[in-house]
Design an enzyme around this catalytic site. Structure first.
Site, PDB file in Angstrom:
ATOM      1  N   LYS A  56       0.826  -1.212   0.000  1.00  0.00           N
ATOM      2  CA  LYS A  56       0.000   0.000   0.000  1.00  0.00           C
ATOM      3  C   LYS A  56       0.856   1.256   0.000  1.00  0.00           C
ATOM      4  O   LYS A  56       0.463   2.272  -0.575  1.00  0.00           O
ATOM      5  CB  LYS A  56      -0.976   0.006   1.187  1.00  0.00           C
ATOM      6  CG  LYS A  56      -2.128  -0.956   1.002  1.00  0.00           C
ATOM      7  CD  LYS A  56      -3.281  -0.650   1.937  1.00  0.00           C
ATOM      8  CE  LYS A  56      -4.432  -1.622   1.727  1.00  0.00           C
ATOM      9  NZ  LYS A  56      -5.463  -1.510   2.763  1.00  0.00           N
ATOM     10  N   LYS A  77      -3.540 -11.042  -5.962  1.00  0.00           N
ATOM     11  CA  LYS A  77      -4.861 -11.368  -5.416  1.00  0.00           C
ATOM     12  C   LYS A  77      -5.920 -10.484  -6.060  1.00  0.00           C
ATOM     13  O   LYS A  77      -5.613  -9.367  -6.504  1.00  0.00           O
ATOM     14  CB  LYS A  77      -4.866 -11.217  -3.885  1.00  0.00           C
ATOM     15  CG  LYS A  77      -5.009  -9.808  -3.376  1.00  0.00           C
ATOM     16  CD  LYS A  77      -5.446  -9.778  -1.900  1.00  0.00           C
ATOM     17  CE  LYS A  77      -5.545  -8.322  -1.454  1.00  0.00           C
ATOM     18  NZ  LYS A  77      -6.092  -8.108  -0.144  1.00  0.00           N
ATOM     19  N   LYS A  92     -10.355  -5.250  -4.147  1.00  0.00           N
ATOM     20  CA  LYS A  92     -11.392  -4.218  -4.309  1.00  0.00           C
ATOM     21  C   LYS A  92     -10.856  -3.031  -5.073  1.00  0.00           C
ATOM     22  O   LYS A  92     -11.595  -2.304  -5.702  1.00  0.00           O
ATOM     23  CB  LYS A  92     -11.792  -3.655  -2.935  1.00  0.00           C
ATOM     24  CG  LYS A  92     -12.488  -4.568  -1.979  1.00  0.00           C
ATOM     25  CD  LYS A  92     -12.855  -3.747  -0.728  1.00  0.00           C
ATOM     26  CE  LYS A  92     -13.188  -4.596   0.462  1.00  0.00           C
ATOM     27  NZ  LYS A  92     -12.211  -4.475   1.542  1.00  0.00           N
TER      28      LYS A  92
END
Ligand code: TYM
Length: 331
Positions: A113, A195, A198
């Site tokens: 992130k 993965k 969202k």
């Protein structure tokens, strides 16, 4: 015999994907009779990346409706919004003083992130696993059903609990991860090494729980497959393996059974069948979520009752923690 306690949460930070469903929420439903369950809407985690306030508020209620639409029963489980129980922030502060900066810097999600939001590497992003540990430890949790990507955070929760117990005496129950094999790691349809997320920028990479049938089928048709034509789960075939995993997770069959079902078939037919299976499973959930969202008073009532129950449980643990560490709580 007293039931064991189970805790889990999802962030209201975007459209949920089928990975959130198969890796987490669907398993919650299967466990709700056996355990005393707390299911939170992790809005405090969500603000570690920038959120539009009106959207965050709307998604919070939509996520509750989704939990219930997926089959989570608010009569059996405590469903609540994280920020409505102040002990989460309070325990985080205490646990912060028992967690090392180096441990947080090593977290895979923090590294990912920070790279993706280089303009906003804030303290909350780094502290995220400590808040998650506080969530779990406040409820004296035995098991935490999550997808594979949260395993590292769960290890931190365990380490911090053990560290605290060693220093101050038995205070927290040490939680275990509960990771089911099928559906615990759904990959991106465009890059099966990543993965499904969202927040993926490629709209074809993730299948959202809110996607209609056409969108679901279109995304599966465009899914990246591998060279060759065999439908087999194999490390050298991550795209096909991912689709077999999705199929197995949505039908309840094993990956081997899925392989057998598609033996001799072509990729086109296979992808269409996976898409149809997923779309048919999502349709009733979407209809139920829509029905629930028309009744805001009901949803508000569920969250008010949930916050009250969670508060009582959390207050008990926090008071014990404050006593152990020597925080003045009145004579
Ligand atoms: P979040 O919101 O990213 O994801 C929610 C749940 O979905 C699982 N998941 C997946 N499973 C399989 N395949 C995927 N592609 C996939 N993507 C996501 C996640 O593993 C997770 O179980 N930090 C947590 C929320 C949280 C939490 C907690 C969880 C806050 N406090 C306490 C457990 C206990 C998170 O960001 O999940």
């Amino acid at each position: 015999m007293e039931k064991k306690t189970l805790y889990s949460a999802v962030q209201p930070s975007g459209n949920l994907t089928i990975g959130n469903y198969t890796g987490a929420i669907r398993n919650w439903v299967a466990l709700q009779d056996e355990y005393e369950c707390f299911y939170a809407i992790a809005n405090m985690h969500a603000i570690t990346v920038r959120q539009e306030p009106s959207e965050l508020r709307r998604r919070t209620v939509e996520l509750l409706a989704l939990y219930i639409a997926c089959g989570v029963n608010p009569e059996k489980c405590t469903l609540y919004v994280q920020s409505q129980v102040p002990q989460h922030a309070e325990l985080t502060w205490v646990l912060n003083s028992m967690t090392y900066v180096g441990e947080m810097e090593r977290m895979t999600q923090f590294k990912d992130k920070s790279a993706r939001h280089a303009e906003n590497v804030n303290m909350g992003l780094m502290d995220y696993p400590v808040l998650m540990a506080a969530d779990i430890l406040l409820y004296q949790t035995d098991v935490v059903p999550v997808g594979v990507d949260q395993r590292q955070h769960l290890e931190i929760a365990r380490d911090v609990a053990i560290r605290f117990n060693n220093r101050y005496g038995e205070t927290f129950r040490v939680p275990e991860a509960y990771i089911l094999k099928a559906g615990a790691k759904i990959a991106s349809l465009q890059d099966p090494e990543k993965k499904m997320s969202k927040s993926d920028e490629n709209p074809n990479a993730s299948v959202f729980l809110s996607d209609d049938k056409d969108a679901v089928i279109r995304k599966f048709k465009r899914a990246v497959t591998d060279s060759g034509n065999e439908i087999r789960a194999d490390e050298s075939k991550p795209g096909v393996t991912n689709l077999l995993n999705v199929y197995a997770a949505f039908t309840g069959c094993s990956v081997e059974q899925a392989e057998r079902a598609f033996e001799g078939k072509g990729y086109g037919e296979f992808k269409l069948a996976v898409g149809e299976t997923v779309a048919d499973a999502l349709a009733p959930i979407q209809a139920e979520q829509k029905r629930l969202l028309a009744d805001k008073a009901y949803l508000g009532g569920v969250l008010a009752a949930g916050a009250e129950r969670a508060y009582k449980a959390a207050r008990k643990t926090l008071s014990k923690v404050y006593r152990k560490i020597g925080f003045y709580q009145g004579e």
